[in-house]
Design a protein around this motif. Sequence first.
Motif, PDB file in Angstrom:
ATOM      1  N   SER A 247       0.676  -0.850   0.231  1.00 43.85           N
ATOM      2  CA  SER A 247      -0.001  -0.103   0.510  1.00 43.85           C
ATOM      3  C   SER A 247       1.035   0.939  -0.110  1.00 43.85           C
ATOM      4  O   SER A 247       1.594   1.295   1.094  1.00 43.85           O
ATOM      5  CB  SER A 247      -0.777  -0.130   1.124  1.00 43.85           C
ATOM      6  OG  SER A 247      -0.185   0.074   2.554  1.00 43.85           O
ATOM      7  N   PRO A 248       0.801   2.101  -1.385  1.00 47.19           N
ATOM      8  CA  PRO A 248       1.823   3.359  -1.351  1.00 47.19           C
ATOM      9  C   PRO A 248       0.924   4.591  -1.140  1.00 47.19           C
ATOM     10  O   PRO A 248       0.178   4.846  -0.745  1.00 47.19           O
ATOM     11  CB  PRO A 248       2.056   3.512  -2.560  1.00 47.19           C
ATOM     12  CG  PRO A 248       0.990   2.520  -3.364  1.00 47.19           C
ATOM     13  CD  PRO A 248       0.023   1.978  -1.872  1.00 47.19           C
ATOM     14  N   VAL A 249       1.707   5.456  -0.073  1.00 44.61           N
ATOM     15  CA  VAL A 249       1.792   6.417  -0.506  1.00 44.61           C
ATOM     16  C   VAL A 249       2.962   7.965  -1.326  1.00 44.61           C
ATOM     17  O   VAL A 249       3.883   7.217  -1.007  1.00 44.61           O
ATOM     18  CB  VAL A 249       1.553   7.094   1.092  1.00 44.61           C
ATOM     19  CG1 VAL A 249       1.513   9.062   1.320  1.00 44.61           C
ATOM     20  CG2 VAL A 249       0.567   6.709   1.921  1.00 44.61           C
ATOM     21  N   ALA A 250       2.519   8.668  -1.543  1.00 45.95           N
ATOM     22  CA  ALA A 250       3.588   9.493  -2.773  1.00 45.95           C
ATOM     23  C   ALA A 250       3.332  10.876  -1.528  1.00 45.95           C
ATOM     24  O   ALA A 250       3.222  11.237  -0.588  1.00 45.95           O
ATOM     25  CB  ALA A 250       2.838   9.805  -3.645  1.00 45.95           C
ATOM     26  N   THR A 251       4.974  10.581  -1.895  1.00 43.20           N
ATOM     27  CA  THR A 251       5.658  11.574  -0.637  1.00 43.20           C
ATOM     28  C   THR A 251       6.475  12.829  -2.215  1.00 43.20           C
ATOM     29  O   THR A 251       7.355  12.396  -2.575  1.00 43.20           O
ATOM     30  CB  THR A 251       7.260  11.208   0.364  1.00 43.20           C
ATOM     31  OG1 THR A 251       8.378  10.636  -0.460  1.00 43.20           O
ATOM     32  CG2 THR A 251       6.180  10.100   0.956  1.00 43.20           C
ATOM     33  N   LEU A 265      -3.184   8.130  -2.464  1.00 47.21           N
ATOM     34  CA  LEU A 265      -3.581   7.044  -3.856  1.00 47.21           C
ATOM     35  C   LEU A 265      -4.404   6.256  -3.752  1.00 47.21           C
ATOM     36  O   LEU A 265      -4.472   4.956  -2.944  1.00 47.21           O
ATOM     37  CB  LEU A 265      -2.145   6.175  -4.106  1.00 47.21           C
ATOM     38  CG  LEU A 265      -0.990   7.055  -4.484  1.00 47.21           C
ATOM     39  CD1 LEU A 265       0.215   6.181  -5.126  1.00 47.21           C
ATOM     40  CD2 LEU A 265      -1.260   8.178  -5.663  1.00 47.21           C
ATOM     41  N   PRO A 266      -5.722   6.592  -3.921  1.00 41.11           N
ATOM     42  CA  PRO A 266      -6.724   6.442  -3.791  1.00 41.11           C
ATOM     43  C   PRO A 266      -6.811   3.963  -4.524  1.00 41.11           C
ATOM     44  O   PRO A 266      -6.525   4.012  -5.410  1.00 41.11           O
ATOM     45  CB  PRO A 266      -8.243   6.822  -4.978  1.00 41.11           C
ATOM     46  CG  PRO A 266      -7.546   8.019  -4.935  1.00 41.11           C
ATOM     47  CD  PRO A 266      -5.586   8.060  -5.046  1.00 41.11           C
ATOM     48  N   ALA A 281      -3.296  16.683  -8.635  1.00 45.79           N
ATOM     49  CA  ALA A 281      -4.236  17.787  -7.929  1.00 45.79           C
ATOM     50  C   ALA A 281      -3.631  18.101  -6.797  1.00 45.79           C
ATOM     51  O   ALA A 281      -4.022  18.250  -5.953  1.00 45.79           O
ATOM     52  CB  ALA A 281      -4.721  16.460  -7.384  1.00 45.79           C
ATOM     53  N   ALA A 282      -2.309  17.031  -6.221  1.00 44.52           N
ATOM     54  CA  ALA A 282      -1.460  17.851  -5.237  1.00 44.52           C
ATOM     55  C   ALA A 282      -1.416  19.027  -5.733  1.00 44.52           C
ATOM     56  O   ALA A 282      -1.165  19.707  -4.494  1.00 44.52           O
ATOM     57  CB  ALA A 282      -0.675  16.688  -4.327  1.00 44.52           C
ATOM     58  N   LEU A 350      -5.477   4.764   5.526  1.00 45.16           N
ATOM     59  CA  LEU A 350      -5.413   6.378   5.985  1.00 45.16           C
ATOM     60  C   LEU A 350      -6.092   7.232   5.415  1.00 45.16           C
ATOM     61  O   LEU A 350      -6.605   6.571   3.590  1.00 45.16           O
ATOM     62  CB  LEU A 350      -4.269   6.447   5.958  1.00 45.16           C
ATOM     63  CG  LEU A 350      -3.436   5.799   7.205  1.00 45.16           C
ATOM     64  CD1 LEU A 350      -2.113   6.466   6.847  1.00 45.16           C
ATOM     65  CD2 LEU A 350      -3.987   6.068   9.084  1.00 45.16           C
ATOM     66  N   THR A 351      -6.924   7.786   6.248  1.00 49.59           N
ATOM     67  CA  THR A 351      -7.624   9.473   5.399  1.00 49.59           C
ATOM     68  C   THR A 351      -6.550  10.615   4.628  1.00 49.59           C
ATOM     69  O   THR A 351      -5.158   9.793   4.430  1.00 49.59           O
ATOM     70  CB  THR A 351      -8.887   9.893   5.607  1.00 49.59           C
ATOM     71  OG1 THR A 351      -8.635  10.494   6.813  1.00 49.59           O
ATOM     72  CG2 THR A 351     -10.029   8.152   5.605  1.00 49.59           C
ATOM     73  N   GLN A 352      -6.304  11.263   3.320  1.00 49.52           N
ATOM     74  CA  GLN A 352      -5.707  12.648   2.592  1.00 49.52           C
ATOM     75  C   GLN A 352      -5.887  13.532   4.205  1.00 49.52           C
ATOM     76  O   GLN A 352      -4.649  13.790   4.765  1.00 49.52           O
ATOM     77  CB  GLN A 352      -6.482  13.502   1.596  1.00 49.52           C
ATOM     78  CG  GLN A 352      -5.770  14.216   1.252  1.00 49.52           C
ATOM     79  CD  GLN A 352      -4.090  14.014   0.844  1.00 49.52           C
ATOM     80  OE1 GLN A 352      -3.663  12.699   0.432  1.00 49.52           O
ATOM     81  NE2 GLN A 352      -3.173  14.305   1.990  1.00 49.52           N
ATOM     82  N   ASP A 353      -6.790  12.867   5.158  1.00 49.59           N
ATOM     83  CA  ASP A 353      -6.834  13.971   6.221  1.00 49.59           C
ATOM     84  C   ASP A 353      -5.728  13.396   7.535  1.00 49.59           C
ATOM     85  O   ASP A 353      -4.784  14.161   8.120  1.00 49.59           O
ATOM     86  CB  ASP A 353      -8.165  14.317   7.084  1.00 49.59           C
ATOM     87  CG  ASP A 353      -9.013  14.966   6.301  1.00 49.59           C
ATOM     88  OD1 ASP A 353      -8.337  15.740   5.928  1.00 49.59           O
ATOM     89  OD2 ASP A 353     -10.557  14.905   6.751  1.00 49.59           O
ATOM     90  N   ASP A 354      -5.508  12.592   7.465  1.00 50.78           N
ATOM     91  CA  ASP A 354      -4.746  11.537   8.083  1.00 50.78           C
ATOM     92  C   ASP A 354      -3.396  11.922   7.740  1.00 50.78           C
ATOM     93  O   ASP A 354      -2.567  11.784   8.818  1.00 50.78           O
ATOM     94  CB  ASP A 354      -4.504  10.179   8.251  1.00 50.78           C
ATOM     95  CG  ASP A 354      -6.119   8.982   9.066  1.00 50.78           C
ATOM     96  OD1 ASP A 354      -6.594  10.656   9.544  1.00 50.78           O
ATOM     97  OD2 ASP A 354      -7.047   8.786   8.315  1.00 50.78           O
TER      98      ASP A 354
END
Length: 384
Positions: A247-251, A265-266, A281-282, A350-354
């Motif tokens: 499960s990825p998250v972009a930094t 990433l949805p 979008a970010a 995790l949500t984007q708010d998290d």
Amino acid sequence: MARQHYQRLSPADIDEIWRRLRAGHSAKPTARALGMPTSTVRTYLVRCGGIKPEPRQRAAGRLSLEEREEISRGLAAGQSLRAIAAGLGRSPSTITREVASNGGRSRYRATAADQAAWARSMRPKVCKLATNPVLAGIVAEKLQCRWSPRQIAGWLKLTYPDDPGMHVSHESIYRTLFVQSRGALNKELTAYLRTGRVIRRSHGIRVPDGRGSRPGIVNISERPAEVADRAVPGHWEGDLVFGRQMSPVATLVERSTRFLILVGLPGGNHKADAVADALAAAVQHLPTHLAKSLTWDQGHEMAAHRRFSSETGIDVYFCDPKSPWQRGSNENTNGLLRQYLPRRLDFRTLTQDDLDAIALELNERPRQTLGFKTPSQALGEVLR
């Protein structure tokens, strides 16, 4: 026959353990090379906190074993303490105290006196944090806020510039955490360190990930010179960090201010089109002067870099293969992120708010490279 799980380490074994650790070996291959159980080496390292103990040395000016033997022979020959002192070139009071504290003239023995003096020399020196509970409390509080010892040490100097009693080096904090005989900080505080380790471990050389080059990319060598010197804001470094089940998250990290943006990433989709859309979008709300370039490694997730550049106006440059240090700010920040995003966590929960809350906390932590300003402060100065 039961397997032996522990054996006493000889001085030669201890020297070899530290030599191999400095060369980058871990406990397991070190133990294998020495022909002993891994638990033996690990137990020793935990006991000393991963910090090599300073070799014991006889303090200058102290009596040596040879001098004590001369004292013993002088006493046996009936010499006065003053005559013995003159023969050794010592003060008479030194010899008087030595003899009196080790049984007197009739019971003085050189070997026993030397062993007793050596044992007394083992008294541990009290560390600064143990003698200053206010300072220790502040350090513990900042550790619980996930500040690194180096950040704490730098912040203390800025906050108390005229009070050296409130200054402590990052090395002292590490030693007090890992060497529990110092007794000033609870060992449980090591859980708040980025690595979560209970022993000190030197930095090793990262193993390259083996990814090769990609066609149609603009190499980092073609990046403008203003990017390299970090004098001009608006140039970013990016990467993906992965959690459980890939499960990825972009930094995204801005090079001059170290300001961090985390991009969810949805559905954990890290295919090229999904990554390009999420990154676009970010960054769409960034001021033009803060959206100039992005440096990435040569992963497949940035295969749609041309479309990303077309939509955002941000030029994308790619590092050389097996060269993560070419986007060092991002690598360093990703390491800090592991305190909040451990590999065992499924990032899809995790949500984007998290993610925004995590980024905010990191952006409020002082950085040594910024003179212990926070990334938020540095970005605020740029925006003003």
